[in-house]
Design a protein around this motif. Structure first.
Motif, PDB file in Angstrom:
ATOM      1  N   GLY A 154       0.795  -1.217   0.000  1.00 15.92           N
ATOM      2  CA  GLY A 154       0.000   0.000   0.000  1.00 15.92           C
ATOM      3  C   GLY A 154       0.826   1.264   0.000  1.00 15.92           C
ATOM      4  O   GLY A 154       0.282   2.367  -0.100  1.00 15.92           O
ATOM      5  N   THR A 155       2.155   1.125   0.101  1.00 22.40           N
ATOM      6  CA  THR A 155       3.059   2.278   0.079  1.00 22.40           C
ATOM      7  C   THR A 155       3.674   2.485  -1.309  1.00 22.40           C
ATOM      8  O   THR A 155       4.369   3.470  -1.527  1.00 22.40           O
ATOM      9  N   GLU A 156       3.425   1.558  -2.224  1.00 22.40           N
ATOM     10  CA  GLU A 156       3.974   1.689  -3.578  1.00 22.40           C
ATOM     11  C   GLU A 156       3.111   2.617  -4.425  1.00 22.40           C
ATOM     12  O   GLU A 156       1.961   2.908  -4.084  1.00 22.40           O
ATOM     13  N   ALA A 157       3.648   3.057  -5.535  1.00 21.56           N
ATOM     14  CA  ALA A 157       2.890   3.905  -6.459  1.00 21.56           C
ATOM     15  C   ALA A 157       1.642   3.166  -6.924  1.00 21.56           C
ATOM     16  O   ALA A 157       1.693   1.971  -7.233  1.00 21.56           O
ATOM     17  N   LEU A 158       0.533   3.887  -6.979  1.00 20.96           N
ATOM     18  CA  LEU A 158      -0.752   3.280  -7.327  1.00 20.96           C
ATOM     19  C   LEU A 158      -0.705   2.614  -8.704  1.00 20.96           C
ATOM     20  O   LEU A 158      -1.165   1.484  -8.872  1.00 20.96           O
ATOM     21  N   ASP A 159      -0.128   3.311  -9.679  1.00 19.75           N
ATOM     22  CA  ASP A 159      -0.133   2.741 -11.029  1.00 19.75           C
ATOM     23  C   ASP A 159       0.729   1.488 -11.130  1.00 19.75           C
ATOM     24  O   ASP A 159       0.463   0.596 -11.936  1.00 19.75           O
TER      25      ASP A 159
END
Length: 207
Positions: A184-189
């Motif tokens: 959940g901390t990674e880039a959304l895309d």
């Protein structure tokens, strides 16, 4: 003509980013979003002070019988009449429903989306969104103050009293039921693309 939708579950702790991910996937896949949060039990028969002290992070706080039946109907291509929930009063809007007709993809999203055993066979694919407690708390404060009329202290108190212990008891163990985990901390895309790649690999998007 009746069709059987592709049903994807997205679970994770409150504030992990699962709702944002689910909404973005809905846009990408033109999917129907099914949010478990709308199935909290109606507490209008209780005084507000009592409602406010309810443990909303426990599985019993959701009307699981109804939400399981509704997911089952959508998974079989049938429409439902979804309840409308007022988070500020902890009650359902009486005699009002949202008609929902499933599209080719249905995304079931909620902290307990992978908890109820009856739901698991209805999913074609499932994702768990993992994020550290502090990130979850910060996001929960921002959301609940802006959207649900809460104070920062009340959100912090609820997090320590119920959200974190219930997550450790019911949400985190449900990660074992997921087909894949994203951060959940990674880039959304990046998370969206990772999921789409996995769906294509399993030939689930070619239905």
């Amino acid at each position: 003509m009746m069709f059987k939708p592709l049903v994807i579950a997205i679970a994770g702790c409150s504030g992990s980013g699962k709702t944002t991910l689910a909404r973005e996937l809905c846009t990408q896949l033109e999917a129907t979003l099914f949010a478990l949060d709308l199935y909290y039990r109606d507490l209008s028969h209780l005084p507000f002070e009592t409602r406010d002290k309810t443990n909303f992070d426990h599985p019993d706080s959701l009307e699981s019988e109804l939400l399981i039946e509704h997911v089952r109907l959508l998974a079989n291509g049938n429409p439902i009449r979804r309840p409308i929930y007022d988070f500020k009063t902890h009650s359902r809007v009486p005699n009002q429903f949202d008609p929902v007709t499933p599209t080719r993809v249905v995304i079931v999203e909620g902290i307990l989306a992978l908890h109820y055993p009856e739901l698991l066979p209805l999913y074609d694919f499932s994702v768990y969104v993992d994020a550290p407690n502090q990130i979850c708390l910060n996001r929960r404060i921002y959301r609940d103050m802006r959207e649900r009329g809460r104070t920062e202290q009340s959100v912090r108190d609820q997090f320590e009293a119920t959200a974190r212990p219930m997550a450790e008891m019911y949400v985190v163990p449900s990660q074992l039921n997921a087909n894949m985990t994203v951060k959940g901390t990674e880039a959304l895309d990046w998370s969206v693309e990772s999921i789409l790649v996995e769906l294509r690999k399993r030939s689930l998007l070619s239905r």
